[in-house]
Scaffold this motif. Structure first.
Motif, PDB file in Angstrom:
ATOM      1  N   MET A 502      -1.601  -0.348  -2.424  1.00  0.00           N
ATOM      2  CA  MET A 502      -0.266   0.295  -2.812  1.00  0.00           C
ATOM      3  C   MET A 502      -0.185   1.671  -2.360  1.00  0.00           C
ATOM      4  SD  MET A 502       2.642  -0.418  -4.040  1.00  0.00           S
ATOM      5  CE  MET A 502       2.529  -2.010  -4.624  1.00  0.00           C
ATOM      6  N   ARG A 503      -1.253   2.691  -2.559  1.00  0.00           N
ATOM      7  CA  ARG A 503      -1.145   3.720  -2.161  1.00  0.00           C
ATOM      8  C   ARG A 503      -0.465   3.954  -0.614  1.00  0.00           C
ATOM      9  NH1 ARG A 503      -5.899   4.710  -5.185  1.00  0.00           N
ATOM     10  NH2 ARG A 503      -5.294   6.111  -7.131  1.00  0.00           N
ATOM     11  N   ASN A 504      -1.212   3.125   0.198  1.00  0.00           N
ATOM     12  CA  ASN A 504      -0.637   3.172   1.622  1.00  0.00           C
ATOM     13  C   ASN A 504       0.749   2.903   1.839  1.00  0.00           C
ATOM     14  OD1 ASN A 504      -3.218   3.849   2.382  1.00  0.00           O
ATOM     15  ND2 ASN A 504      -3.902   1.602   2.573  1.00  0.00           N
ATOM     16  N   GLN A 505       1.318   2.003   0.834  1.00  0.00           N
ATOM     17  CA  GLN A 505       2.727   1.669   0.941  1.00  0.00           C
ATOM     18  C   GLN A 505       3.698   2.858   0.091  1.00  0.00           C
ATOM     19  OE1 GLN A 505       3.419  -0.393   3.054  1.00  0.00           O
ATOM     20  NE2 GLN A 505       1.384  -1.283   2.993  1.00  0.00           N
ATOM     21  N   ALA A 506       3.041   3.766  -0.681  1.00  0.00           N
ATOM     22  CA  ALA A 506       3.804   4.476  -1.369  1.00  0.00           C
ATOM     23  C   ALA A 506       3.930   5.927  -0.709  1.00  0.00           C
ATOM     24  CB  ALA A 506       3.042   4.763  -2.776  1.00  0.00           C
ATOM     25  N   GLU A 507       3.746   7.021  -1.245  1.00  0.00           N
ATOM     26  CA  GLU A 507       3.961   8.388  -0.709  1.00  0.00           C
ATOM     27  C   GLU A 507       5.352   8.585  -0.422  1.00  0.00           C
ATOM     28  OE1 GLU A 507       2.114  10.810  -0.170  1.00  0.00           O
ATOM     29  OE2 GLU A 507       0.025  10.115  -0.891  1.00  0.00           O
ATOM     30  N   GLY A 508       6.324   7.804  -1.128  1.00  0.00           N
ATOM     31  CA  GLY A 508       7.637   8.115  -0.795  1.00  0.00           C
ATOM     32  C   GLY A 508       8.218   7.332   0.366  1.00  0.00           C
ATOM     33  N   ARG A 509       7.429   6.558   1.098  1.00  0.00           N
ATOM     34  CA  ARG A 509       7.993   5.725   2.302  1.00  0.00           C
ATOM     35  C   ARG A 509       9.360   5.074   1.788  1.00  0.00           C
ATOM     36  NH1 ARG A 509       2.432   5.717   2.803  1.00  0.00           N
ATOM     37  NH2 ARG A 509       1.552   6.620   4.623  1.00  0.00           N
ATOM     38  N   VAL A 510      10.254   5.041   2.712  1.00  0.00           N
ATOM     39  CA  VAL A 510      11.514   4.222   2.536  1.00  0.00           C
ATOM     40  C   VAL A 510      11.268   3.083   3.637  1.00  0.00           C
ATOM     41  CG1 VAL A 510      13.887   4.110   2.583  1.00  0.00           C
ATOM     42  CG2 VAL A 510      12.445   5.983   1.707  1.00  0.00           C
ATOM     43  N   PHE A 511      11.535   1.773   3.226  1.00  0.00           N
ATOM     44  CA  PHE A 511      11.416   0.725   4.038  1.00  0.00           C
ATOM     45  C   PHE A 511      12.840  -0.026   4.056  1.00  0.00           C
ATOM     46  CE2 PHE A 511       7.178   1.313   2.363  1.00  0.00           C
ATOM     47  CZ  PHE A 511       6.507   1.675   3.462  1.00  0.00           C
ATOM     48  N   SER A 512      12.934  -0.779   5.338  1.00  0.00           N
ATOM     49  CA  SER A 512      14.337  -1.690   5.427  1.00  0.00           C
ATOM     50  C   SER A 512      13.612  -2.812   4.679  1.00  0.00           C
ATOM     51  CB  SER A 512      14.610  -1.922   6.789  1.00  0.00           C
ATOM     52  OG  SER A 512      13.625  -2.650   7.540  1.00  0.00           O
ATOM     53  N   GLY A 513      14.487  -3.849   4.400  1.00  0.00           N
ATOM     54  CA  GLY A 513      14.143  -5.125   3.830  1.00  0.00           C
ATOM     55  C   GLY A 513      13.116  -5.978   4.632  1.00  0.00           C
ATOM     56  N   ALA A 514      13.371  -5.779   5.964  1.00  0.00           N
ATOM     57  CA  ALA A 514      12.543  -6.546   6.878  1.00  0.00           C
ATOM     58  C   ALA A 514      11.236  -5.982   6.857  1.00  0.00           C
ATOM     59  CB  ALA A 514      13.243  -6.785   8.230  1.00  0.00           C
ATOM     60  N   GLU A 515      11.051  -4.667   6.797  1.00  0.00           N
ATOM     61  CA  GLU A 515       9.930  -4.028   6.806  1.00  0.00           C
ATOM     62  C   GLU A 515       9.013  -4.310   5.366  1.00  0.00           C
ATOM     63  OE1 GLU A 515      10.422  -0.094   9.598  1.00  0.00           O
ATOM     64  OE2 GLU A 515      11.251   0.021   7.472  1.00  0.00           O
ATOM     65  N   ALA A 516       9.936  -4.435   4.215  1.00  0.00           N
ATOM     66  CA  ALA A 516       9.060  -4.373   3.056  1.00  0.00           C
ATOM     67  C   ALA A 516       8.613  -5.979   2.912  1.00  0.00           C
ATOM     68  CB  ALA A 516      10.334  -4.163   1.892  1.00  0.00           C
ATOM     69  N   LEU A 517       9.070  -6.916   3.628  1.00  0.00           N
ATOM     70  CA  LEU A 517       8.676  -8.187   3.589  1.00  0.00           C
ATOM     71  C   LEU A 517       7.525  -7.924   4.296  1.00  0.00           C
ATOM     72  CD1 LEU A 517       8.903 -11.223   3.105  1.00  0.00           C
ATOM     73  CD2 LEU A 517       9.771 -11.569   5.234  1.00  0.00           C
ATOM     74  N   ASP A 518       7.237  -7.517   5.263  1.00  0.00           N
ATOM     75  CA  ASP A 518       5.900  -7.337   6.046  1.00  0.00           C
ATOM     76  C   ASP A 518       4.766  -6.648   5.053  1.00  0.00           C
ATOM     77  OD1 ASP A 518       6.950  -8.741   8.302  1.00  0.00           O
ATOM     78  OD2 ASP A 518       7.726  -6.924   9.129  1.00  0.00           O
ATOM     79  N   ASN A 519       5.461  -5.771   4.346  1.00  0.00           N
ATOM     80  CA  ASN A 519       4.383  -4.881   3.694  1.00  0.00           C
ATOM     81  C   ASN A 519       4.217  -5.600   2.183  1.00  0.00           C
ATOM     82  OD1 ASN A 519       4.433  -2.991   5.653  1.00  0.00           O
ATOM     83  ND2 ASN A 519       6.145  -1.858   4.865  1.00  0.00           N
ATOM     84  N   GLY A 520       4.612  -6.546   1.923  1.00  0.00           N
ATOM     85  CA  GLY A 520       4.256  -7.043   0.606  1.00  0.00           C
ATOM     86  C   GLY A 520       5.258  -6.675  -0.532  1.00  0.00           C
ATOM     87  N   LEU A 521       5.968  -5.738  -0.137  1.00  0.00           N
ATOM     88  CA  LEU A 521       6.808  -5.122  -1.266  1.00  0.00           C
ATOM     89  C   LEU A 521       7.931  -6.110  -2.079  1.00  0.00           C
ATOM     90  CD1 LEU A 521       7.338  -1.520   0.006  1.00  0.00           C
ATOM     91  CD2 LEU A 521       5.724  -2.466  -1.707  1.00  0.00           C
ATOM     92  N   ILE A 522       8.360  -6.940  -1.097  1.00  0.00           N
ATOM     93  CA  ILE A 522       9.183  -8.174  -1.428  1.00  0.00           C
ATOM     94  C   ILE A 522       8.715  -9.309  -1.258  1.00  0.00           C
ATOM     95  CG2 ILE A 522      10.876  -6.635  -1.250  1.00  0.00           C
ATOM     96  CD1 ILE A 522      12.011  -8.312   1.278  1.00  0.00           C
TER      97      ILE A 522
END
Length: 548
Positions: A502-522
């Motif tokens: 989760m720290r690797n996905q955090a740090e204030g990074r902003v994603f598109s919905g498509a990227e968030a799906l690949d990263n497991g945020l949605i």
């Protein structure tokens, strides 16, 4: 009996006159409804459906901000006496009815300038594509860029007049640097943030003229820009049946005239609206009705064999008469307490969630999140209440244009999260900004004397005439550290990740919905109706129609 026939005939003629007169400013969608709704309009719609049975050309207008719900206010007709824009859910409902209506042969969508992000456009595009599989759908626009042309491309045909202001200009990003101006004015932004990509502040000293924005912020913004471009190219590719490479080449060439767009295959052709209207009327115009979307709104779903529709974007203020899916909007900046208009107040949101938890007629809840964040305290309070609701019944999150920072904080309480490909989400981080007017006060010879006595931090909140001391900065650092680590810990638990991932996905990074799906945020790509369908399935229904 004769009076009734004469009245119905008059009403039908009135509808035809209104529809023909409305060809210049067609009627609904998200949209800019040009004519006041009257009792006669409602009777006319009923007459057309149940007595005349004439084939119809449905005319709707899609434009504006595609809001989730109507804005309450003192003037329900909006500015200059015009009716308020129709909401996105109302437009989606209109399209769904038209798709199943045997009397509607053609749908003409007058596309006006859109003032929203691409996520809402994607929901409209999906609905129009589904309609295009069953009906002839014609798009018409006078002014437009990428958003409007994405709508036009989803139609079976699309036209614009010779002098239309239409262009595909492409995607860009920009940052406004104000630190030099702030320095000259004697204002200093003291920024405390956790998250390398959180973004800083336009007044911050790190955003210096010549140096530009911090490299991590520039990197993330450019990646988001490229992701949005890719989603747009994919959308046009799917709508027009062209390869993404071909669409990308067209976008890079920036066609900016109707003929150039026609030659590129983005629109069907160049045509005046009156010519198009005459062609639709055919040789026997009296045999065809032109029905405005504003009037068609009065055709009930039940008359077409559809389940009754409730406007989904509404806080639960009325008890449903039958079991269903409750949709609660989380729209705007997140604020403590009651909140201002067009903001998410923690108190009314918590009450809505608690009401949904105790209402036996609510089988599941969909949180429609469209918020860039706001108060950490309010976000956490709403998140906690949503988690408690999830123990009683399924909770699904549907992301709109933006569900970032505090918006994502609330959404992660859901069992499943859905977002559109162009939704802006993530931004897991914390930032505080405090403006110091020390130099400005010195310049203007404004002095303020304050003392906390035995309490050294008592004056922190009110002393804007001076910079914080090192000890005060350390105190704020400690608070921000705790908030950030709490955010990451809860996000990891909610998404089933370990802390390091989760720290690797955090740090204030902003994603598109498509990227968030690949990263497991949605969990899934989709709009509101997809989220309601998921909620229906989770509470044992085969279709969300059964839940309304």
């Amino acid at each position: 009996m004769m009076m009734g026939r004469r009245f119905m005939s008059s009403a039908a003629r009135s509808l035809e006159t209104l529809a023909r007169g409305g060809a210049r400013g067609l009627g609904e969608g998200e949209a800019l409804v040009k004519v006041k709704e009257t009792k006669l309009n409602r009777i006319s719609a009923s007459v057309w459906r149940h007595f005349t049975k004439k084939p119809a050309r449905l005319q709707v207008t899609l434009g504006g901000s595609l809001q989730h719900k109507r804005t309450p206010g003192r003037f329900p007709l909006g500015a200059l006496g015009q009716p308020q824009n129709t909401t996105l859910p109302e437009f989606l409902g209109l399209v769904k009815k038209a798709a199943e209506d045997p009397l509607v042969e053609t749908v003409v969508i007058q596309i006006e300038p859109l003032r929203c992000n691409f996520a809402r456009v994607e929901e409209a595009v999906k609905a129009i594509r589904e309609l295009s599989q069953k009906k002839r759908v014609i798009g018409y626009l006078n002014i437009g860029g990428e958003r409007e042309l994405a709508i036009a491309a989803a139609c079976t045909e699309a036209y614009c007049p010779p002098g239309a202001y239409v262009a595909l200009s492409g995607f860009s990003n920009a940052h406004l640097l104000l630190s030099g101006l702030a320095e000259k004015a004697g204002i200093k932004a003291q920024v405390t943030q956790r998250g390398t990509y959180k973004g800083g502040h336009a007044l911050s000293g790190e955003w210096k003229e010549g140096k530009g924005v911090p490299q991590p912020v520039r990197e993330r913004t450019e990646m988001l820009r490229d992701s949005m471009r890719a989603q747009f190219v994919s959308s046009l590719s799917d709508s027009l049946g062209k390869t993404p490479e071909a669409i990308s080449t067209v976008l890079s060439s920036a066609p900016s005239t109707p003929q150039a767009l026609t030659d590129a295959g983005i629109i069907t052709g160049v045509r005046y609206l009156d010519t198009l209207t005459a062609e639709l009327a055919g040789d026997e115009p009296k045999k065809t009705m032109f029905v405005e979307g504003r009037s068609y709104r009065n055709v009930t779903p039940q008359s077409l064999g559809l389940a009754p529709q409730r406007t989904p974007f509404q806080i639960l203020t009325r008890k449903p008469k039958a079991p269903g899916i409750g949709v609660i909007p989380v729209t705007g900046m997140i604020q403590d307490g009651k909140g201002r208009q067009n903001a998410v107040g923690s108190e009314p949101m918590i009450k809505a969630l608690e009401k949904a938890a105790h209402d036996p007629n609510i089988d599941a809840v969909v949180l429609r999140v469209d918020s860039p964040g706001g108060s950490a305290l309010a976000s956490d309070a709403i998140w906690r209440t949503a988690c408690l609701l999830g123990r009683e019944k399924p909770v699904i999150a549907s992301m709109g244009d933006v569900a970032a920072s505090g918006g994502y904080y609330i959404a992660m309480a859901a069992e499943r999260i859905l977002a559109n490909p162009s939704t802006i989400t993530g931004s897991i981080g914390v930032i505080t900004v405090r403006l110091s007017f020390e130099k400005l006060c010195e310049r203007l010879q404004i002095w303020r004397e304050s003392s906390g006595g035995a309490d050294p931090y008592a004056t922190m909140a009110g002393d804007f005439h001076r910079d914080w001391s090192d000890a005060e900065k350390d105190r704020i650092d400690g608070v921000v550290d705790e908030l950030y680590h709490d955010f990451i810990k809860k996000a990891a638990e909610c998404r089933g990740m370990d802390l390091e991932t989760m720290r690797n996905q955090a740090e204030g990074r902003v994603f598109s919905g498509a990227e968030a799906l690949d990263n497991g945020l949605i969990d899934q790509l989709g709009g509101l109706e997809d989220a309601v369908q998921v909620a229906a399935e989770m509470c044992g229904k085969s279709s969300f129609h059964e839940c309304r």
